[in-house]
Design a protein around this motif. Sequence first.
Motif, PDB file in Angstrom:
ATOM      1  N   GLY A 126       0.829  -1.210   0.000  1.00  0.00           N
ATOM      2  CA  GLY A 126       0.000   0.000   0.000  1.00  0.00           C
ATOM      3  C   GLY A 126       0.856   1.249   0.000  1.00  0.00           C
ATOM      4  O   GLY A 126       1.795   1.375  -0.787  1.00  0.00           O
ATOM      5  N   VAL A 127       0.561   2.166   0.908  1.00  0.00           N
ATOM      6  CA  VAL A 127       1.313   3.417   1.018  1.00  0.00           C
ATOM      7  C   VAL A 127       2.510   3.178   1.938  1.00  0.00           C
ATOM      8  O   VAL A 127       2.348   2.724   3.069  1.00  0.00           O
ATOM      9  N   VAL A 128       3.699   3.489   1.434  1.00  0.00           N
ATOM     10  CA  VAL A 128       4.917   3.315   2.216  1.00  0.00           C
ATOM     11  C   VAL A 128       5.532   4.688   2.467  1.00  0.00           C
ATOM     12  O   VAL A 128       5.747   5.468   1.542  1.00  0.00           O
ATOM     13  N   LEU A 129       5.808   4.983   3.743  1.00  0.00           N
ATOM     14  CA  LEU A 129       6.450   6.236   4.129  1.00  0.00           C
ATOM     15  C   LEU A 129       7.964   6.061   4.102  1.00  0.00           C
ATOM     16  O   LEU A 129       8.497   5.104   4.667  1.00  0.00           O
ATOM     17  N   ALA A 130       8.660   6.988   3.446  1.00  0.00           N
ATOM     18  CA  ALA A 130      10.124   6.970   3.394  1.00  0.00           C
ATOM     19  C   ALA A 130      10.655   8.190   4.132  1.00  0.00           C
ATOM     20  O   ALA A 130      10.300   9.322   3.796  1.00  0.00           O
ATOM     21  N   VAL A 131      11.492   7.963   5.135  1.00  0.00           N
ATOM     22  CA  VAL A 131      12.151   9.043   5.878  1.00  0.00           C
ATOM     23  C   VAL A 131      13.611   9.019   5.457  1.00  0.00           C
ATOM     24  O   VAL A 131      14.341   8.085   5.772  1.00  0.00           O
ATOM     25  N   GLY A 191      10.656  16.449  11.796  1.00  0.00           N
ATOM     26  CA  GLY A 191      10.804  15.109  12.329  1.00  0.00           C
ATOM     27  C   GLY A 191       9.763  14.770  13.378  1.00  0.00           C
ATOM     28  O   GLY A 191       9.347  13.605  13.499  1.00  0.00           O
ATOM     29  N   ALA A 192       9.335  15.766  14.137  1.00  0.00           N
ATOM     30  CA  ALA A 192       8.369  15.515  15.200  1.00  0.00           C
ATOM     31  C   ALA A 192       7.009  15.081  14.661  1.00  0.00           C
ATOM     32  O   ALA A 192       6.202  14.517  15.410  1.00  0.00           O
ATOM     33  N   GLU A 193       6.752  15.351  13.385  1.00  0.00           N
ATOM     34  CA  GLU A 193       5.454  15.016  12.801  1.00  0.00           C
ATOM     35  C   GLU A 193       5.436  13.655  12.110  1.00  0.00           C
ATOM     36  O   GLU A 193       4.383  13.204  11.642  1.00  0.00           O
ATOM     37  N   VAL A 194       6.577  12.990  12.036  1.00  0.00           N
ATOM     38  CA  VAL A 194       6.656  11.697  11.359  1.00  0.00           C
ATOM     39  C   VAL A 194       5.787  10.658  12.056  1.00  0.00           C
ATOM     40  O   VAL A 194       5.115   9.838  11.417  1.00  0.00           O
ATOM     41  N   GLY A 195       5.776  10.671  13.382  1.00  0.00           N
ATOM     42  CA  GLY A 195       5.030   9.678  14.137  1.00  0.00           C
ATOM     43  C   GLY A 195       3.561   9.651  13.796  1.00  0.00           C
ATOM     44  O   GLY A 195       2.964   8.575  13.638  1.00  0.00           O
ATOM     45  N   ALA A 196       2.966  10.839  13.655  1.00  0.00           N
ATOM     46  CA  ALA A 196       1.539  10.902  13.340  1.00  0.00           C
ATOM     47  C   ALA A 196       1.255  10.354  11.949  1.00  0.00           C
ATOM     48  O   ALA A 196       0.235   9.684  11.727  1.00  0.00           O
ATOM     49  N   VAL A 197       2.156  10.614  10.992  1.00  0.00           N
ATOM     50  CA  VAL A 197       1.968  10.089   9.637  1.00  0.00           C
ATOM     51  C   VAL A 197       2.079   8.571   9.646  1.00  0.00           C
ATOM     52  O   VAL A 197       1.261   7.864   9.048  1.00  0.00           O
ATOM     53  N   LEU A 198       3.080   8.054  10.332  1.00  0.00           N
ATOM     54  CA  LEU A 198       3.271   6.607  10.379  1.00  0.00           C
ATOM     55  C   LEU A 198       2.116   5.915  11.089  1.00  0.00           C
ATOM     56  O   LEU A 198       1.731   4.796  10.730  1.00  0.00           O
ATOM     57  N   ALA A 199       1.536   6.575  12.067  1.00  0.00           N
ATOM     58  CA  ALA A 199       0.407   5.989  12.805  1.00  0.00           C
ATOM     59  C   ALA A 199      -0.879   5.995  11.993  1.00  0.00           C
ATOM     60  O   ALA A 199      -1.821   5.253  12.316  1.00  0.00           O
ATOM     61  N   ASP A 200      -0.944   6.808  10.942  1.00  0.00           N
ATOM     62  CA  ASP A 200      -2.150   6.911  10.126  1.00  0.00           C
ATOM     63  C   ASP A 200      -2.493   5.550   9.522  1.00  0.00           C
ATOM     64  O   ASP A 200      -1.629   4.863   8.970  1.00  0.00           O
ATOM     65  N   ALA A 201      -3.754   5.166   9.608  1.00  0.00           N
ATOM     66  CA  ALA A 201      -4.184   3.850   9.127  1.00  0.00           C
ATOM     67  C   ALA A 201      -3.970   3.674   7.630  1.00  0.00           C
ATOM     68  O   ALA A 201      -3.897   2.537   7.143  1.00  0.00           O
ATOM     69  N   ARG A 202      -3.870   4.767   6.889  1.00  0.00           N
ATOM     70  CA  ARG A 202      -3.679   4.676   5.435  1.00  0.00           C
ATOM     71  C   ARG A 202      -2.236   4.364   5.058  1.00  0.00           C
ATOM     72  O   ARG A 202      -1.950   4.066   3.886  1.00  0.00           O
ATOM     73  N   VAL A 203      -1.313   4.442   6.008  1.00  0.00           N
ATOM     74  CA  VAL A 203       0.097   4.159   5.763  1.00  0.00           C
ATOM     75  C   VAL A 203       0.402   2.738   6.219  1.00  0.00           C
ATOM     76  O   VAL A 203       0.132   2.368   7.361  1.00  0.00           O
ATOM     77  N   ALA A 204       0.977   1.934   5.315  1.00  0.00           N
ATOM     78  CA  ALA A 204       1.148   0.507   5.591  1.00  0.00           C
ATOM     79  C   ALA A 204       2.522   0.149   6.145  1.00  0.00           C
ATOM     80  O   ALA A 204       2.661  -0.860   6.842  1.00  0.00           O
ATOM     81  N   ALA A 205       3.547   0.933   5.824  1.00  0.00           N
ATOM     82  CA  ALA A 205       4.909   0.538   6.178  1.00  0.00           C
ATOM     83  C   ALA A 205       5.810   1.758   6.130  1.00  0.00           C
ATOM     84  O   ALA A 205       5.416   2.835   5.669  1.00  0.00           O
ATOM     85  N   ILE A 221       7.537   3.254  16.838  1.00  0.00           N
ATOM     86  CA  ILE A 221       6.188   3.628  16.384  1.00  0.00           C
ATOM     87  C   ILE A 221       5.637   2.565  15.450  1.00  0.00           C
ATOM     88  O   ILE A 221       4.470   2.168  15.557  1.00  0.00           O
ATOM     89  N   ALA A 222       6.477   2.090  14.521  1.00  0.00           N
ATOM     90  CA  ALA A 222       6.036   1.045  13.598  1.00  0.00           C
ATOM     91  C   ALA A 222       5.637  -0.211  14.366  1.00  0.00           C
ATOM     92  O   ALA A 222       4.617  -0.847  14.074  1.00  0.00           O
ATOM     93  N   GLY A 223       6.431  -0.574  15.358  1.00  0.00           N
ATOM     94  CA  GLY A 223       6.108  -1.745  16.150  1.00  0.00           C
ATOM     95  C   GLY A 223       4.816  -1.580  16.918  1.00  0.00           C
ATOM     96  O   GLY A 223       4.004  -2.521  17.013  1.00  0.00           O
ATOM     97  N   ASP A 224       4.596  -0.403  17.457  1.00  0.00           N
ATOM     98  CA  ASP A 224       3.375  -0.143  18.220  1.00  0.00           C
ATOM     99  C   ASP A 224       2.135  -0.282  17.351  1.00  0.00           C
ATOM    100  O   ASP A 224       1.068  -0.683  17.825  1.00  0.00           O
ATOM    101  N   HIS A 225       2.286   0.026  16.063  1.00  0.00           N
ATOM    102  CA  HIS A 225       1.148  -0.045  15.134  1.00  0.00           C
ATOM    103  C   HIS A 225       1.218  -1.284  14.237  1.00  0.00           C
ATOM    104  O   HIS A 225       0.424  -1.403  13.294  1.00  0.00           O
ATOM    105  N   VAL A 226       2.160  -2.184  14.524  1.00  0.00           N
ATOM    106  CA  VAL A 226       2.330  -3.441  13.800  1.00  0.00           C
ATOM    107  C   VAL A 226       2.452  -3.179  12.295  1.00  0.00           C
ATOM    108  O   VAL A 226       1.680  -3.694  11.480  1.00  0.00           O
ATOM    109  N   LYS A 227       3.446  -2.356  11.956  1.00  0.00           N
ATOM    110  CA  LYS A 227       3.689  -2.019  10.553  1.00  0.00           C
ATOM    111  C   LYS A 227       5.125  -2.390  10.190  1.00  0.00           C
ATOM    112  O   LYS A 227       6.041  -2.265  10.992  1.00  0.00           O
TER     113      LYS A 227
END
Length: 458
Positions: A126-131, A191-205, A221-227
């Motif tokens: 799906g949608v993958v976030l790249a930092v 950088g402080a806003e990355v967590g909210a994006v990663l937690a978004d249900a529309r972001v898969a990984a 954060i990824a582990g907390d949301h199982v991503k």
Amino acid sequence: MSIATVNPTTGKTEMIIEPHSGLEVDQRIAEAAAAVHALRRTSFAQRAAWMHAAADILDDQAAGLGELITVEMGKPIAQSVAEVVKSAKAMRFYADNSATFLADAPLDDPTQVGASQAWTRYEPLGVVLAVMPWNYPLWQVIRFAAPALMAGNAGLLKHASNVPQAALFLDTLFERAGFPKGSFRTLLIGGAEVGAVLADARVAAVTLTGSEPAGRSVAAIAGDHVKKAVLELGGSDPFIVMPSADVAAAAATAVRARISNNGQSCIAGKRFIVHDAVYDEFAAAFTAQMAALVVGDPLLPETQVGPLATEPGRQELIELVDDARAAGATILTGGTVPGAPGWFYAPTVIADLPDNARLVQEEAFGPVASLYRARDREDALRIANQTTFGLSSSVWTNDPEDESVFISGLDAGAVFVNGMTVSYQELPFGGIKRSGFGRELAAVGQREFCNLKTIWKA
């Protein structure tokens, strides 16, 4: 939060860019989520055509993009242009090979599982976030984006805040080439806003290339949301030289390895571990060549070492060298800050490092090399493995037994024998220990962001 191009050669601000608002970020995530559905209806052949078109854009604009990279982060212009060309090559590689890499794989004998047919299939997540970091502002992104988009994923990019022009170029690149709207979107956020994006249900990984602290935060954060997460973090790569090596070739290559990208590369020789029998010969050649490097304006073709990308980055390097000096290490060359404007640092070689020096364990992200004298093969291996990092390594030897021992014994994601560590799209790239987990590039890197689906048919 400052999102700006600050020219590291002059220290002057070239451009300030306003960050995206919360509404703009949400809209961009929504566009990426919609693009995933559109991409899944396209074929490999269609995506390949678009990817080739995107690669053509890079090649057509290589000179201008190279200058943009140099102005934003300071690497010598020839290296910046080479980065653009390398990125285009990787795009074509995935355009031409993704259908093979992600092809269905049938089970040879499905009757052994009670089926008439059984096979596996790779499907996009799906949608993958790249930092992503600033040191390779195009290549770091493309080596994720090309395989991800060819697999049918959409991408969101949170780029380093000091390369916003590169980030904005990438925001439109794939859509200009024909990909559906939203297939790849840049998020101008801190950088402080990355967590909210990663937690978004529309972001898969998520995939991150950067520092260990950043990796820890994103992984948590990824582990907390199982991503799914892939992390490429720091490195302090060993560069080992044994008695049977071509010492002159090793020394010349060591210089290139250490000053490539102005020394700001995770996969570069940083700790030069030399057998006692050839230590003096190597140290003399290596130090002389490091001292002779041309430092200056990276837009000039004769420049070999430009400035560090940021003022805080240079300050960290200064502190590491000062700590080593205070601990009793020997500065063979460099260790000084030039008087010119900009964030320059003299190419530096340090020897006789005591165990309590920070450089023994910490990564020097700049043109600073550490020299170690090894008594024998086992001592060289011990020194090489004594850090918490495990990204890559380089071994110089013509002894088959040396080669075998180091290939097996080095704690690293890669071992290069009689050569300098380089990332190739044909080979997996990544590390172990605190250098991260997961792999980029090659087929395995593309499959990181796919669902491996098993199909069983009665």
